[in-house]
Design a protein around this motif. Structure first.
Motif, PDB file in Angstrom:
ATOM      1  N   LEU A  36       1.532 -10.333 -13.204  1.00  0.00           N
ATOM      2  CA  LEU A  36       1.771 -11.200 -12.057  1.00  0.00           C
ATOM      3  C   LEU A  36       3.137 -10.898 -11.437  1.00  0.00           C
ATOM      4  N   PHE A  37       4.163 -10.765 -12.289  1.00  0.00           N
ATOM      5  CA  PHE A  37       5.492 -10.464 -11.769  1.00  0.00           C
ATOM      6  C   PHE A  37       5.559  -9.076 -11.147  1.00  0.00           C
ATOM      7  N   SER A  38       4.913  -8.086 -11.768  1.00  0.00           N
ATOM      8  CA  SER A  38       4.950  -6.738 -11.186  1.00  0.00           C
ATOM      9  C   SER A  38       4.188  -6.693  -9.863  1.00  0.00           C
ATOM     10  N   ASP A  39       3.060  -7.423  -9.776  1.00  0.00           N
ATOM     11  CA  ASP A  39       2.332  -7.473  -8.501  1.00  0.00           C
ATOM     12  C   ASP A  39       3.152  -8.167  -7.424  1.00  0.00           C
ATOM     13  N   ALA A  40       3.795  -9.256  -7.780  1.00  0.00           N
ATOM     14  CA  ALA A  40       4.623  -9.968  -6.796  1.00  0.00           C
ATOM     15  C   ALA A  40       5.803  -9.100  -6.365  1.00  0.00           C
ATOM     16  N   LYS A  41       6.390  -8.373  -7.322  1.00  0.00           N
ATOM     17  CA  LYS A  41       7.507  -7.498  -6.986  1.00  0.00           C
ATOM     18  C   LYS A  41       7.052  -6.379  -6.052  1.00  0.00           C
ATOM     19  N   ARG A  42       5.935  -5.754  -6.391  1.00  0.00           N
ATOM     20  CA  ARG A  42       5.390  -4.692  -5.546  1.00  0.00           C
ATOM     21  C   ARG A  42       5.052  -5.240  -4.168  1.00  0.00           C
ATOM     22  N   LEU A  43       4.488  -6.432  -4.141  1.00  0.00           N
ATOM     23  CA  LEU A  43       4.078  -7.044  -2.885  1.00  0.00           C
ATOM     24  C   LEU A  43       5.279  -7.351  -1.999  1.00  0.00           C
ATOM     25  N   LEU A  44       6.336  -7.926  -2.603  1.00  0.00           N
ATOM     26  CA  LEU A  44       7.471  -8.364  -1.798  1.00  0.00           C
ATOM     27  C   LEU A  44       8.477  -7.252  -1.498  1.00  0.00           C
ATOM     28  N   LEU A  45       8.646  -6.314  -2.412  1.00  0.00           N
ATOM     29  CA  LEU A  45       9.684  -5.314  -2.218  1.00  0.00           C
ATOM     30  C   LEU A  45       9.200  -4.016  -1.581  1.00  0.00           C
ATOM     31  N   TYR A  46       8.005  -3.571  -1.979  1.00  0.00           N
ATOM     32  CA  TYR A  46       7.601  -2.230  -1.595  1.00  0.00           C
ATOM     33  C   TYR A  46       6.545  -2.185  -0.492  1.00  0.00           C
ATOM     34  N   SER A  47       6.121  -3.310  -0.012  1.00  0.00           N
ATOM     35  CA  SER A  47       5.096  -3.315   1.020  1.00  0.00           C
ATOM     36  C   SER A  47       5.757  -3.166   2.380  1.00  0.00           C
TER      37      SER A  47
ATOM     38  N   GLN B 103       3.936  -3.088   5.187  1.00  0.00           N
ATOM     39  CA  GLN B 103       3.015  -3.585   6.199  1.00  0.00           C
ATOM     40  C   GLN B 103       3.383  -5.012   6.587  1.00  0.00           C
ATOM     41  N   ASP B 104       2.877  -5.421   7.741  1.00  0.00           N
ATOM     42  CA  ASP B 104       3.143  -6.771   8.227  1.00  0.00           C
ATOM     43  C   ASP B 104       2.323  -7.822   7.488  1.00  0.00           C
ATOM     44  N   THR B 105       1.361  -7.407   6.696  1.00  0.00           N
ATOM     45  CA  THR B 105       0.486  -8.363   6.008  1.00  0.00           C
ATOM     46  C   THR B 105       1.105  -8.872   4.712  1.00  0.00           C
ATOM     47  N   SER B 106       2.319  -8.459   4.389  1.00  0.00           N
ATOM     48  CA  SER B 106       2.910  -8.853   3.113  1.00  0.00           C
ATOM     49  C   SER B 106       3.112 -10.367   3.029  1.00  0.00           C
ATOM     50  N   ILE B 107       3.440 -11.008   4.153  1.00  0.00           N
ATOM     51  CA  ILE B 107       3.641 -12.465   4.128  1.00  0.00           C
ATOM     52  C   ILE B 107       2.317 -13.172   3.869  1.00  0.00           C
ATOM     53  N   ARG B 108       1.247 -12.690   4.513  1.00  0.00           N
ATOM     54  CA  ARG B 108      -0.068 -13.301   4.264  1.00  0.00           C
ATOM     55  C   ARG B 108      -0.505 -13.078   2.813  1.00  0.00           C
ATOM     56  N   ASP B 109      -0.248 -11.861   2.294  1.00  0.00           N
ATOM     57  CA  ASP B 109      -0.601 -11.588   0.896  1.00  0.00           C
ATOM     58  C   ASP B 109       0.196 -12.483  -0.051  1.00  0.00           C
ATOM     59  N   ALA B 110       1.460 -12.696   0.240  1.00  0.00           N
ATOM     60  CA  ALA B 110       2.280 -13.575  -0.598  1.00  0.00           C
ATOM     61  C   ALA B 110       1.763 -15.003  -0.544  1.00  0.00           C
ATOM     62  N   GLN B 111       1.328 -15.454   0.635  1.00  0.00           N
ATOM     63  CA  GLN B 111       0.768 -16.796   0.749  1.00  0.00           C
ATOM     64  C   GLN B 111      -0.524 -16.911  -0.052  1.00  0.00           C
ATOM     65  N   LYS B 112      -1.346 -15.855  -0.068  1.00  0.00           N
ATOM     66  CA  LYS B 112      -2.570 -15.868  -0.875  1.00  0.00           C
ATOM     67  C   LYS B 112      -2.236 -15.983  -2.356  1.00  0.00           C
ATOM     68  N   VAL B 113      -1.244 -15.211  -2.796  1.00  0.00           N
ATOM     69  CA  VAL B 113      -0.852 -15.257  -4.211  1.00  0.00           C
ATOM     70  C   VAL B 113      -0.339 -16.643  -4.568  1.00  0.00           C
ATOM     71  N   LEU B 114       0.499 -17.223  -3.717  1.00  0.00           N
ATOM     72  CA  LEU B 114       1.022 -18.565  -3.986  1.00  0.00           C
ATOM     73  C   LEU B 114      -0.088 -19.612  -3.985  1.00  0.00           C
TER      74      LEU B 114
END
Length: 183
Positions: A105-116, A118-129
């Protein structure tokens, strides 16, 4: 030549002094022998025993990341000693929890927030939350400890072999329910 003369005079003086003080000479010879025999008797009374080598579970340093560091502190709080090498003793392994749900979970969140990029990273973060909120609110969800471990994990082998816990007790531990709200 003066050196040999001085050495000869010094030895003659020492020999004369020792010959005149026989009781002191006997004490000076007997006292170290007495202490030596005490050491021998203690050694014979308490023979040495062989201590096995000690293997400690690995503990990550803070530079390895917050999650491995905290997992190392919590899981190895009593600092046990094992006869056999532990799974994390191999070079380059930071923790035994690399594929656990929390680590993933932490590695996915890190990859999502740091290395993405694309503009969809905020939507993906909202889905995870949203999924995390759903998971936290679902109190009727029966999660067991083995659900948090990946297949072919080494935790049960570690408990069974190194800590000598019976297989039935290991199975009971893995079948224990986890309350996420308390966690």
């Amino acid at each position: 030549m003066a050196f040999w003369t001085q050495l000869g005079l010094l030895l003659w003086k020492n020999f004369t002094y020792r010959r005149r003080q026989t009781f002191q000479l006997l004490i000076e010879v007997a006292w170290p022998l007495f202490i030596f025999f005490i050491l021998i008797s203690v050694r014979l009374s308490y023979p040495p025993y062989e201590q096995h080598e000690c293997h400690f579970p690995n503990q990550a340093m803070p530079s390895a990341g917050t999650l491995p560091w905290i997992q190392g502190i919590i899981c190895n709080a009593n600092n046990p000693c094992f006869r056999y090498p532990t799974p994390g003793e191999s070079p380059g392994i930071v923790g035994n929890f690399n594929a656990s749900i929390v680590s993933r979970l932490f590695s996915d969140a890190k990859r999502l927030l740091l290395y993405s990029q694309q503009d969809t990273s905020i939507r993906d973060a909202q889905k995870v939350l949203g999924k995390l909120r759903k998971l936290g609110n679902s109190s009727g969800l029966d999660l067991k400890l083995k659900d948090f471990l990946v297949d072919n994990e080494t935790f049960s082998d570690f408990l069974h072999q190194n800590m000598s816990i019976p297989s039935s007790a290991v199975e009971e531990l893995l079948d224990a329910e986890v309350n996420l709200q308390q966690v």
